[in-house]
Design an enzyme around this catalytic site. Sequence first.
Site: not given
Ligand code: BG6
Length: 484
Positions: A46, A145, A175, A179, A213, A232, A237, A337, A342
Amino acid sequence: HRTGAFDFIIFGATGDLTRRKLLPAFLRRFLAREFGAEARIICVARTAHSTDEFREHVQQDLREFAPDVARDEDKLREFLGLLTYVALDATQADADWQAIKAALPDPERTRVFYLATGPSLYASVCEALSAHGLITQHSRVVLEKPIGTSLATARAVNEGVGRFFPEEAIYRIDHYLGKEGVQNILALRFANPALEKLWSSEAIEHVQITAAETVGVGSRGPYYDEAGALRDMVQNHLLQVLCMVAMDAPASLRADDLRNEKLKVLNALRPMTPDMVRQNVIRGQYTAGRLKGEEVPGYTQDLATKHTSSTETFVAIRTKIRTARWGNTPFYLRTGKRLATKTTEIVLQFRPQAWPIFTNMPSPGRLVIRIAPHEELSFVMAVRDPGAGGLRVRNATLNMSYEHTFSIAYQDSYERLLLDAVRGDPALFIRRDEVDASWRWVEPILDTWQQGLTPLEPYPAGSWGPASARALLARDGALWHEDM
Ligand code: BG6
């Protein structure tokens, strides 16, 4: 291998995803010579910018988000030369699509529309693309997503997009499937027949899939507070990873063979009744705490806009897969979170000896597939303890670290998936019926929560979630990996 000429059109081009992931991924693949100067990346958003101003911003972003590769000034300039910016408010019926049309003069070139906007715009953007005659024989659309927030809304999005693109041209991205460590599950299972022989309830006591995370909600509060961890991370995932771990061997690695097998797993998940949810699903929210030596605020403080919220930032689920292969093996899923570290990993815990002859038995062993922060496979087994007298056993680990084994830098998931979309390989994208099946399983959890039937449990930042997550496994006599 190199792709031919293509036009890649990104809607939502000033957003976080484009800046942090998409454009850095394209730059890396450009430097790897997977495409050349004949490609065009048309960035639509935009904000009023000229192409020159936009390129200027992108240059700064690339220096920040891809510093290792953005150093070569000449190459960077060449890459920026592929970008065109178009200012357009796709929500406005009278928006002027002329500039986009002008940027796409050749209907014979591969055309990929990437929708990195809110999902509520997907259908209307597709309708506009169609109305302006921009959808060609060679067009595909990539959907980010979240696809919907419930089964009904996901169906509406898929139907809306499906009116203008055939299913084969719709690429729903997850995504996690791109990986390296997730991809490797296929190799691990189906190129190692000996391992695959162990891959069932007969040898495996339980499976745990964790995506932990340390980050909090950051600047994504408005999105995240509506979504929560279940929508999420779990609906997409974690369920996709579960499918990769649990599916039967596909007839081939072709897209539909893979997706058919994944779909069978989703359909075989034990349905969540309200009672099941109460007993098998834990929801938590982080409060202030200490993470890696630093004080960090709680979730509602991070949101800054509200004092209370009932959104979960942690979920743990115990479930079963109703198949001959897995019926007797609980699967534990967990994500959150502001957890202690991680890590994204899969643990397959082996069953104990039926008739143990050793007087001590530390653990019957396990296979750990680590996906993040580093790809690694470890096989924990029992060996004779060389330090002890007699025949005592202890655990020892066989380790394969990708970093130490392979010197090449492999692709980040967006690099792989963007180029797959350009080449027209949908194997790592989600089919419509998979989206439906995932929502069908997840929705009763949301409904049960909405009725207030399960508490939202606080957990301090830096911990492994609420204590009840530990109790969930203790019921089966099992431990989460960090407690083993
Ligand atoms: C995203 C989520 O799809 O994946 C995020 O919306 C999350 O909240 C992220 O942090 C995690 O991805 P990765 O690749 O860092 O594990």
